[in-house]
Design a protein around this motif. Sequence first.
Motif, short mmCIF file in Angstrom:
data_model
loop_
_atom_site.label_atom_id
_atom_site.label_comp_id
_atom_site.label_asym_id
_atom_site.label_seq_id
_atom_site.Cartn_x
_atom_site.Cartn_y
_atom_site.Cartn_z
N VAL A 5 0.43 -1.44 0.19
CA VAL A 5 -0.13 0.27 -0.37
C VAL A 5 0.70 1.28 0.45
O VAL A 5 0.74 2.45 -0.48
CB VAL A 5 -1.14 0.15 0.90
N GLU A 6 2.02 0.96 1.83
CA GLU A 6 3.07 2.24 0.90
C GLU A 6 3.52 2.75 -0.11
O GLU A 6 4.30 2.05 -0.91
CB GLU A 6 3.68 2.25 1.85
N GLY A 7 3.41 4.12 -0.73
CA GLY A 7 3.78 4.40 -2.23
C GLY A 7 2.88 4.71 -2.95
O GLY A 7 2.80 4.52 -4.62
N ASN A 8 1.10 3.39 -2.70
CA ASN A 8 0.40 3.55 -3.99
C ASN A 8 -0.83 4.36 -3.39
O ASN A 8 -2.17 4.09 -3.93
CB ASN A 8 0.12 2.17 -4.04
N ARG A 9 -0.38 5.47 -2.65
CA ARG A 9 -1.69 5.90 -1.63
C ARG A 9 -2.26 6.79 -2.26
O ARG A 9 -1.45 7.76 -2.96
CB ARG A 9 -1.25 6.19 -0.17
#
Length: 141
Positions: free
Chosen positions: A46-50
């Motif tokens: 999820v981190e980096g793709n929010r």
Amino acid sequence: MTTFPEDMDPELVERLVTSGGGELTRKMGVEFVELSASHSVARMPVEGNRQVVGLLHGGAHVVLGEALGSISSAIHAGRGRYAVGIEINATHSRSVTEGWVTATCEALVLGRTLTTHQTVVRDDQGRRLSTIRMTNMLRDE
């Protein structure tokens, strides 16, 4: 480590291994776990793709579904053929703000000229986040 079907086109395997599945999927941190025409699995952080409010971006779900649907279709197409996406849709049912998501792609139709795959994206607790359906047209090179 990704598992591939034994009868998969070696040229396609080489392209997937050297490209990491393509520039966008590599940038998004997608990890392919299992790839075949009928059943494929990948995961993504999820981190980096929010998006701006901290939720996993809806487009990230779609990228994950399209990557799996396209690769699964290309595997089905076989040597000397390729897959071209002609339709994709997504239904987002739940959001997530952290952890990893896992996508499972299942073939609905594996025809001579068309394939349709459905990908379900789930969070670390196994809750359904989205459902993506993709249709590909199979073409001769």
